[in-house]
Scaffold this motif. Structure first.
Motif, PDB file in Angstrom:
ATOM      1  N   ASP A  55       0.814  -1.225   0.000  1.00 61.80           N
ATOM      2  CA  ASP A  55       0.000   0.000   0.000  1.00 61.80           C
ATOM      3  C   ASP A  55       0.844   1.271   0.000  1.00 61.80           C
ATOM      4  OD1 ASP A  55      -2.427  -1.302  -0.124  1.00 61.80           O
ATOM      5  OD2 ASP A  55      -2.717  -1.328   2.060  1.00 61.80           O
ATOM      6  N   VAL A  56       2.146   1.114   0.154  1.00 63.82           N
ATOM      7  CA  VAL A  56       3.030   2.283   0.038  1.00 63.82           C
ATOM      8  C   VAL A  56       2.835   2.951  -1.316  1.00 63.82           C
ATOM      9  CG1 VAL A  56       5.037   1.075  -0.932  1.00 63.82           C
ATOM     10  CG2 VAL A  56       5.377   3.099   0.497  1.00 63.82           C
ATOM     11  N   ARG A  57       2.394   2.176  -2.311  1.00 58.49           N
ATOM     12  CA  ARG A  57       2.194   2.727  -3.659  1.00 58.49           C
ATOM     13  C   ARG A  57       1.022   3.705  -3.724  1.00 58.49           C
ATOM     14  NH1 ARG A  57       2.675  -3.177  -6.615  1.00 58.49           N
ATOM     15  NH2 ARG A  57       4.881  -3.563  -6.116  1.00 58.49           N
ATOM     16  N   LYS A  58       0.212   3.730  -2.682  1.00 58.86           N
ATOM     17  CA  LYS A  58      -0.879   4.704  -2.634  1.00 58.86           C
ATOM     18  C   LYS A  58      -0.375   6.101  -2.257  1.00 58.86           C
ATOM     19  CE  LYS A  58      -4.336   1.302  -1.038  1.00 58.86           C
ATOM     20  NZ  LYS A  58      -5.253   0.951   0.088  1.00 58.86           N
ATOM     21  N   LEU A  59       0.837   6.146  -1.720  1.00 58.67           N
ATOM     22  CA  LEU A  59       1.360   7.393  -1.180  1.00 58.67           C
ATOM     23  C   LEU A  59       2.029   8.232  -2.272  1.00 58.67           C
ATOM     24  CD1 LEU A  59       2.904   5.976   2.123  1.00 58.67           C
ATOM     25  CD2 LEU A  59       0.597   6.853   1.727  1.00 58.67           C
ATOM     26  N   ILE A 262      11.797   0.892   2.865  1.00 59.55           N
ATOM     27  CA  ILE A 262      11.095   0.134   1.823  1.00 59.55           C
ATOM     28  C   ILE A 262      11.637   0.605   0.485  1.00 59.55           C
ATOM     29  CG2 ILE A 262       8.879  -0.256   0.654  1.00 59.55           C
ATOM     30  CD1 ILE A 262       7.515   0.110   3.364  1.00 59.55           C
ATOM     31  N   VAL A 263      12.020  -0.339  -0.362  1.00 56.50           N
ATOM     32  CA  VAL A 263      12.563   0.006  -1.669  1.00 56.50           C
ATOM     33  C   VAL A 263      11.548  -0.349  -2.757  1.00 56.50           C
ATOM     34  CG1 VAL A 263      13.713  -2.247  -1.964  1.00 56.50           C
ATOM     35  CG2 VAL A 263      14.523  -0.240  -3.233  1.00 56.50           C
ATOM     36  N   GLU A 264      11.456   0.513  -3.737  1.00 60.59           N
ATOM     37  CA  GLU A 264      10.688   0.247  -4.952  1.00 60.59           C
ATOM     38  C   GLU A 264      11.578   0.568  -6.148  1.00 60.59           C
ATOM     39  OE1 GLU A 264       6.480   1.932  -4.836  1.00 60.59           O
ATOM     40  OE2 GLU A 264       7.502   3.090  -3.272  1.00 60.59           O
ATOM     41  N   VAL A 265      11.249  -0.033  -7.280  1.00 59.69           N
ATOM     42  CA  VAL A 265      11.896   0.327  -8.542  1.00 59.69           C
ATOM     43  C   VAL A 265      10.781   0.656  -9.527  1.00 59.69           C
ATOM     44  CG1 VAL A 265      13.487  -0.354 -10.373  1.00 59.69           C
ATOM     45  CG2 VAL A 265      13.803  -1.246  -8.056  1.00 59.69           C
ATOM     46  N   ILE A 266      10.843   1.869 -10.094  1.00 59.71           N
ATOM     47  CA  ILE A 266       9.769   2.321 -10.981  1.00 59.71           C
ATOM     48  C   ILE A 266      10.319   2.713 -12.349  1.00 59.71           C
ATOM     49  CG2 ILE A 266       8.390   3.191  -9.048  1.00 59.71           C
ATOM     50  CD1 ILE A 266       9.249   6.056  -9.961  1.00 59.71           C
ATOM     51  N   PRO A 273       5.547   0.535 -11.202  1.00 60.23           N
ATOM     52  CA  PRO A 273       6.593  -0.392 -10.751  1.00 60.23           C
ATOM     53  C   PRO A 273       7.061  -1.295 -11.881  1.00 60.23           C
ATOM     54  CG  PRO A 273       4.428  -1.059  -9.920  1.00 60.23           C
ATOM     55  CD  PRO A 273       4.251   0.288 -10.543  1.00 60.23           C
ATOM     56  N   VAL A 274       8.328  -1.678 -11.842  1.00 63.09           N
ATOM     57  CA  VAL A 274       8.859  -2.633 -12.809  1.00 63.09           C
ATOM     58  C   VAL A 274       9.112  -3.950 -12.092  1.00 63.09           C
ATOM     59  CG1 VAL A 274       9.915  -0.784 -14.157  1.00 63.09           C
ATOM     60  CG2 VAL A 274      11.281  -1.991 -12.444  1.00 63.09           C
ATOM     61  N   ALA A 275       9.256  -5.007 -12.846  1.00 66.66           N
ATOM     62  CA  ALA A 275       9.445  -6.338 -12.269  1.00 66.66           C
ATOM     63  C   ALA A 275      10.824  -6.458 -11.629  1.00 66.66           C
ATOM     64  CB  ALA A 275       9.284  -7.400 -13.359  1.00 66.66           C
TER      65      ALA A 275
END
Length: 441
Positions: A55-59, A262-266, A273-275
């Motif tokens: 849900d971090v992607r909602k931010l 928390i890490v994301e790759v976009i 987000p990418v795989a």
């Protein structure tokens, strides 16, 4: 050496810890930081909407511009009476980016860096030579506190004063050295110039970062010093050095301190987000920072992540080594090239020293890209210091051929004598833009 059991948590255990801390962070920023209050209100989001880590992607995203727009302290989530340290960037492209730390932040950071140094091979009974610069830059003090927390005898020599660096290496017998790879290479070359062999030193491990560097540069450093060279990652906006660290056992990706971030790759264009395994822009959300928490901070760094268990025994998500920064990418006649890609192929050319600069200049109405490289001392002596020698011209042709065939770009190449390209005591200057007006080439 694994010094904390959180480094071996299962994904379920780590996500449970991250979710708890993410909710606390969201509550903190919405209560304390007007910038985030406004952003969260626009999206009608509260901490109660965060039910999973995903849900971090909602931010909302945070960009560096937000730090400059709220200069100096408007993004702080702690009262000034609780701030015990302030760091800032150099501000070369505008207002400096300012970050603050509470006592708990400093303690957490020291623990994080201690873990990072242990991941790279450092041990409590060793001597640690810290050649990162001290001051507003987070590198020196961040590494220093971590080395002391691990229990190492820490030498705060800072960057520069190369002769003294060599004296410390010879007399203090450090087991670990830390600094930018380009500067530590300069130290090795100076030792060789003085007739000393860096490989005869006490050093076993090197911790290098603050600039992109290639696998080929790693091999050069490891060969010169006889060490294991490991990559460290961090940036002041997220915390400083120690956000991620490469283990000396596998040297295959940097272990992220997931209990703190928390890490994301976009995809930097679509923001989607990418795989796992696919390159994109790194995005970090802090989980434990009190003074300066960041939500989905877009770093501008290009890398990928993997969640596979590492052979060192750690289970934390790993990021690849940074390929480059979005704003460092060169567009040369429609082809995208990162300086690290240029370095990758240059170091493979036998007669070249591992130093280069890409210089952008204008001839009339046209933009020209010129690549400056150096031949080695050995080659230069063999051609009797004649930079116009046929062998030098052959080196130039090799470089042009490599850039054309591997990087798919045509460049003018200028081959220089050894030690002609300026060495930096901090981050290497790889791109020099001599044009009066910045335009795409």
């Amino acid at each position: 050496m694994i010094i904390h059991d959180v480094e071996t948590y299962s994904q379920e255990e780590m996500k449970a810890l991250q979710l708890k801390r993410l909710k606390e962070t969201v509550k903190r920023v919405t209560a304390k930081v007007p910038f985030y209050q406004e952003k969260f209100n626009e999206l009608n989001i509260t901490a109660e909407d965060i039910q999973t880590v995903e849900d971090v992607r909602k931010l909302p995203f945070t960009k560096k511009e937000a730090l400059r727009d709220n200069y100096p302290f408007n993004l702080f989530a702690a009262d000034m009476k609780d701030i015990i340290r302030i760091h800032a960037s150099s501000g070369t492209s505008g207002k400096p980016t300012v970050v603050g730390y509470t006592k708990n932040d400093i303690d957490n950071w020291a623990d994080m860096v201690a873990r990072a140094i242990a991941i790279a091979g450092g041990e409590p009974d060793g001597v640690f030579q810290n050649a990162y610069g001290y001051g507003l830059f987070t590198g020196g003090l961040g590494i220093h506190y971590g080395a002391e927390r691990l229990g190492m005898a820490t030498v705060p020599i800072s960057g520069g004063n190369t002769d003294r660096q060599i004296t410390v290496i010879e007399d203090f017998k450090p087991t670990v050295i830390a600094g930018t790879p380009s500067y530590i290479l300069k130290v090795a070359e100076e030792m060789e110039y003085m007739g000393k062999d860096p490989k005869n030193s006490s050093l076993k491990f090197g911790i290098f970062g603050a600039e992109p560097w290639s696998e080929e540069m790693r091999k050069v450093l490891e060969d010169k010093f006889g060490i294991k060279a490991c990559d460290i990652y961090g940036l002041s906006e997220v915390m400083g050095p120690g956000v991620a660290m490469e283990c000396h056992e596998s040297q295959d990706g940097l272990h992220i301190a997931e209990d703190h971030f928390i890490v994301e790759v976009i995809n930097p264009d679509t923001l989607e987000p990418v795989a796992d395994g696919e390159e994109g822009e790194l995005v970090f959300t802090s989980l434990t920072k009190e003074a300066f928490p960041v939500i989905r901070y877009r770093t501008g760094d290009i890398a990928s992540i993997t969640r596979e268990k590492c052979k060192c025994g750690r289970t934390t998500t790993r990021m690849s080594r940074v390929k480059g920064r979005i704003d460092d990418m060169l567009i040369i006649r429609g082809v995208n090239v990162f300086p690290s890609e240029i370095e990758h192929f240059l170091i493979q050319i036998e007669d070249l020293a591992p130093h280069y600069q890409v210089r952008l200049r204008r001839e009339g109405t046209l933009d020209v890209v010129e690549l400056h490289v150096e031949v080695t001392e050995e080659v230069y002596q063999q051609v009797n210091n004649d930079i116009q020698h046929e062998r030098i011209k052959l080196v130039m042709k090799k470089v042009q051929h490599s850039m054309k065939n591997n990087c798919l770009v045509s460049m003018k190449v200028k081959v220089l004598a050894p030690r002609s390209i300026p060495r930096s005591e901090g981050k290497a200057v790889r791109i020099v833009d001599e044009r009066k007006v910045a335009v795409t080439v």
